[in-house]
Design a protein around this motif. Sequence first.
Motif, PDB file in Angstrom:
ATOM      1  N   GLN A 240       0.799  -1.223   0.000  1.00 42.13           N
ATOM      2  CA  GLN A 240       0.000   0.000   0.000  1.00 42.13           C
ATOM      3  C   GLN A 240       0.834   1.278   0.000  1.00 42.13           C
ATOM      4  O   GLN A 240       0.630   2.163  -0.845  1.00 42.13           O
ATOM      5  N   ILE A 241       1.770   1.411   0.946  1.00 43.31           N
ATOM      6  CA  ILE A 241       2.567   2.627   1.014  1.00 43.31           C
ATOM      7  C   ILE A 241       3.399   2.792  -0.249  1.00 43.31           C
ATOM      8  O   ILE A 241       3.513   3.892  -0.813  1.00 43.31           O
ATOM      9  N   ARG A 242       3.984   1.713  -0.726  1.00 42.36           N
ATOM     10  CA  ARG A 242       4.829   1.768  -1.923  1.00 42.36           C
ATOM     11  C   ARG A 242       4.022   2.229  -3.139  1.00 42.36           C
ATOM     12  O   ARG A 242       4.472   3.073  -3.919  1.00 42.36           O
ATOM     13  N   VAL A 243       2.832   1.680  -3.298  1.00 37.62           N
ATOM     14  CA  VAL A 243       1.988   2.039  -4.440  1.00 37.62           C
ATOM     15  C   VAL A 243       1.476   3.468  -4.317  1.00 37.62           C
ATOM     16  O   VAL A 243       1.492   4.238  -5.278  1.00 37.62           O
ATOM     17  N   HIS A 244       1.011   3.841  -3.124  1.00 31.14           N
ATOM     18  CA  HIS A 244       0.453   5.174  -2.940  1.00 31.14           C
ATOM     19  C   HIS A 244       1.503   6.268  -3.155  1.00 31.14           C
ATOM     20  O   HIS A 244       1.221   7.294  -3.804  1.00 31.14           O
ATOM     21  N   LEU A 245       2.697   6.078  -2.632  1.00 31.81           N
ATOM     22  CA  LEU A 245       3.719   7.101  -2.827  1.00 31.81           C
ATOM     23  C   LEU A 245       4.152   7.184  -4.283  1.00 31.81           C
ATOM     24  O   LEU A 245       4.359   8.282  -4.818  1.00 31.81           O
ATOM     25  N   ALA A 246       4.268   6.043  -4.953  1.00 28.78           N
ATOM     26  CA  ALA A 246       4.601   6.072  -6.377  1.00 28.78           C
ATOM     27  C   ALA A 246       3.497   6.768  -7.173  1.00 28.78           C
ATOM     28  O   ALA A 246       3.766   7.521  -8.112  1.00 28.78           O
ATOM     29  N   TYR A 247       2.253   6.559  -6.777  1.00 28.53           N
ATOM     30  CA  TYR A 247       1.103   7.178  -7.442  1.00 28.53           C
ATOM     31  C   TYR A 247       1.145   8.700  -7.334  1.00 28.53           C
ATOM     32  O   TYR A 247       0.746   9.413  -8.260  1.00 28.53           O
ATOM     33  N   THR A 248       1.661   9.209  -6.210  1.00 37.24           N
ATOM     34  CA  THR A 248       1.744  10.661  -6.025  1.00 37.24           C
ATOM     35  C   THR A 248       2.969  11.267  -6.699  1.00 37.24           C
ATOM     36  O   THR A 248       3.154  12.485  -6.668  1.00 37.24           O
ATOM     37  N   GLY A 249       3.820  10.419  -7.281  1.00 41.83           N
ATOM     38  CA  GLY A 249       5.040  10.922  -7.907  1.00 41.83           C
ATOM     39  C   GLY A 249       6.217  11.007  -6.963  1.00 41.83           C
ATOM     40  O   GLY A 249       7.248  11.591  -7.303  1.00 41.83           O
ATOM     41  N   PRO A 251       7.958   8.117  -5.187  1.00 39.39           N
ATOM     42  CA  PRO A 251       8.196   6.718  -4.801  1.00 39.39           C
ATOM     43  C   PRO A 251       9.241   6.601  -3.708  1.00 39.39           C
ATOM     44  O   PRO A 251      10.075   7.492  -3.513  1.00 39.39           O
ATOM     45  N   LEU A 252       9.194   5.491  -2.994  1.00 42.52           N
ATOM     46  CA  LEU A 252      10.158   5.235  -1.931  1.00 42.52           C
ATOM     47  C   LEU A 252      11.569   5.101  -2.496  1.00 42.52           C
ATOM     48  O   LEU A 252      11.778   4.489  -3.544  1.00 42.52           O
ATOM     49  N   ALA A 253      12.523   5.657  -1.793  1.00 48.00           N
ATOM     50  CA  ALA A 253      13.924   5.448  -2.155  1.00 48.00           C
ATOM     51  C   ALA A 253      14.247   3.962  -2.037  1.00 48.00           C
ATOM     52  O   ALA A 253      13.842   3.307  -1.073  1.00 48.00           O
ATOM     53  N   GLY A 254      14.948   3.429  -3.017  1.00 42.03           N
ATOM     54  CA  GLY A 254      15.365   2.031  -2.983  1.00 42.03           C
ATOM     55  C   GLY A 254      14.323   1.027  -3.387  1.00 42.03           C
ATOM     56  O   GLY A 254      14.599  -0.181  -3.377  1.00 42.03           O
ATOM     57  N   ASP A 255      13.113   1.468  -3.752  1.00 39.65           N
ATOM     58  CA  ASP A 255      12.067   0.520  -4.122  1.00 39.65           C
ATOM     59  C   ASP A 255      12.384  -0.069  -5.493  1.00 39.65           C
ATOM     60  O   ASP A 255      12.359   0.640  -6.504  1.00 39.65           O
ATOM     61  N   PRO A 256      12.664  -1.388  -5.570  1.00 37.69           N
ATOM     62  CA  PRO A 256      13.068  -1.990  -6.845  1.00 37.69           C
ATOM     63  C   PRO A 256      11.920  -2.196  -7.818  1.00 37.69           C
ATOM     64  O   PRO A 256      12.147  -2.443  -8.996  1.00 37.69           O
ATOM     65  N   TYR A 258       8.593  -0.179  -7.685  1.00 37.13           N
ATOM     66  CA  TYR A 258       7.795   1.015  -7.970  1.00 37.13           C
ATOM     67  C   TYR A 258       8.632   2.295  -8.039  1.00 37.13           C
ATOM     68  O   TYR A 258       8.088   3.364  -8.316  1.00 37.13           O
ATOM     69  N   GLY A 259       9.920   2.190  -7.785  1.00 35.41           N
ATOM     70  CA  GLY A 259      10.763   3.369  -7.763  1.00 35.41           C
ATOM     71  C   GLY A 259      11.671   3.478  -8.967  1.00 35.41           C
ATOM     72  O   GLY A 259      11.750   2.568  -9.800  1.00 35.41           O
ATOM     73  N   PRO A 260      12.401   4.592  -9.085  1.00 35.66           N
ATOM     74  CA  PRO A 260      13.315   4.788 -10.213  1.00 35.66           C
ATOM     75  C   PRO A 260      14.594   3.985 -10.042  1.00 35.66           C
ATOM     76  O   PRO A 260      14.934   3.537  -8.941  1.00 35.66           O
ATOM     77  N   ARG A 261      15.323   3.813 -11.144  1.00 34.60           N
ATOM     78  CA  ARG A 261      16.565   3.043 -11.111  1.00 34.60           C
ATOM     79  C   ARG A 261      17.646   3.770 -10.308  1.00 34.60           C
ATOM     80  O   ARG A 261      18.376   3.161  -9.546  1.00 34.60           O
ATOM     81  N   HIS A 262      17.733   5.077 -10.476  1.00 33.81           N
ATOM     82  CA  HIS A 262      18.748   5.864  -9.769  1.00 33.81           C
ATOM     83  C   HIS A 262      18.153   6.357  -8.453  1.00 33.81           C
ATOM     84  O   HIS A 262      17.209   7.143  -8.444  1.00 33.81           O
ATOM     85  N   THR A 263      18.709   5.877  -7.349  1.00 32.06           N
ATOM     86  CA  THR A 263      18.099   6.135  -6.048  1.00 32.06           C
ATOM     87  C   THR A 263      19.179   6.128  -4.971  1.00 32.06           C
ATOM     88  O   THR A 263      20.376   6.125  -5.270  1.00 32.06           O
ATOM     89  N   LEU A 264      18.767   6.121  -3.713  1.00 36.77           N
ATOM     90  CA  LEU A 264      19.720   6.110  -2.612  1.00 36.77           C
ATOM     91  C   LEU A 264      20.305   4.715  -2.423  1.00 36.77           C
ATOM     92  O   LEU A 264      19.646   3.707  -2.723  1.00 36.77           O
TER      93      LEU A 264
END
Length: 309
Positions: A240-249, A251-256, A258-264
């Motif tokens: 839920q948190i992973r999807v909701h944050l990605a939906y708002t633009g 995404p969680l840092a490090g999320d493989p 729902y998140g971007p490739r370049h991250t923390l």
Amino acid sequence: MSIRERLWVEADDDGARLDRWLTESLQDLGYDVSRSQVQDWLAEGRVRADRTRLKASDRVQAGEGYEVDIPDPEPIVLAGEDIPLNVVHEDDDVVVIDKPRGLVVHPAAGHWQGTLVNALIGRGTRLSSLGGDFRPGVVHRIDKDTSGLLVLAKSDRAYHSLAAQLRAHSVQREYLAIAHGRLTHDRGLIDAPIGRDPKNRQRMAVTEGGKPAITHFEVVERFERYTYLRLRLETGRTHQIRVHLAYTGHPLAGDPVYGPRHTLPIEGQALHAHTLGFVHPATQIWLSFTSPLPADMAGLLSRLRDRVL
């Protein structure tokens, strides 16, 4: 022995990869199969169609039919294992665990060993059987790469009580997270239904026909390109948190997923189940537990404050 399933390609699936389409179609029928299993079945000749030879990378066409011989699963025994655990609280009814990042909660396809449940059985913990053969006592989960608190039921009365509290949204579940970007609002809520991603059944997504999902958020600290958040779950949908944050633009840092490739630099999403509270099933006393931020997330915050990242 095997079970034979006949599958037909619908118009919406025209052009999909064969291995992915077969996996998602079988999962929709209730089979607990992975894409790698389906690829093995293709190599073994367990999948047949009009084409003489099938490859995982083939593209399916609307109207095509496929026969799949599904082998009977080998019996799996739920065994105890010597895996260290941080037990925060335990009594006759419940056990509260502070789970490290990287530990799967219960056995399932691809992770039949080395889970939190295996570890509890290994230390002699008796769990309620109501969660199922491979999910004894499991009333809620946190993802493999999320750290923090969760409670398991040791007795049947505890299982019923905790499940009822979760349905009533009365269990306190607060998370700490590091998200991409700078959230402009200091606090708010995300109210967006979640269901299976129609384009990729392995993922969840905000969908029109999804189940209701509400996440409350509060900004703890802002950085140049990231935001440190406190989040509270009102519902408990998968990811839920992973999807909701990605939906708002954001995404969680490090999320493989729902998140971007370049991250923390962190192994898994920067998400920690910080606070857990519930009414004890037997005493009816409110219990609340807090887990300190794990070293990997604390280190990221320190480097963000120093503007090293």
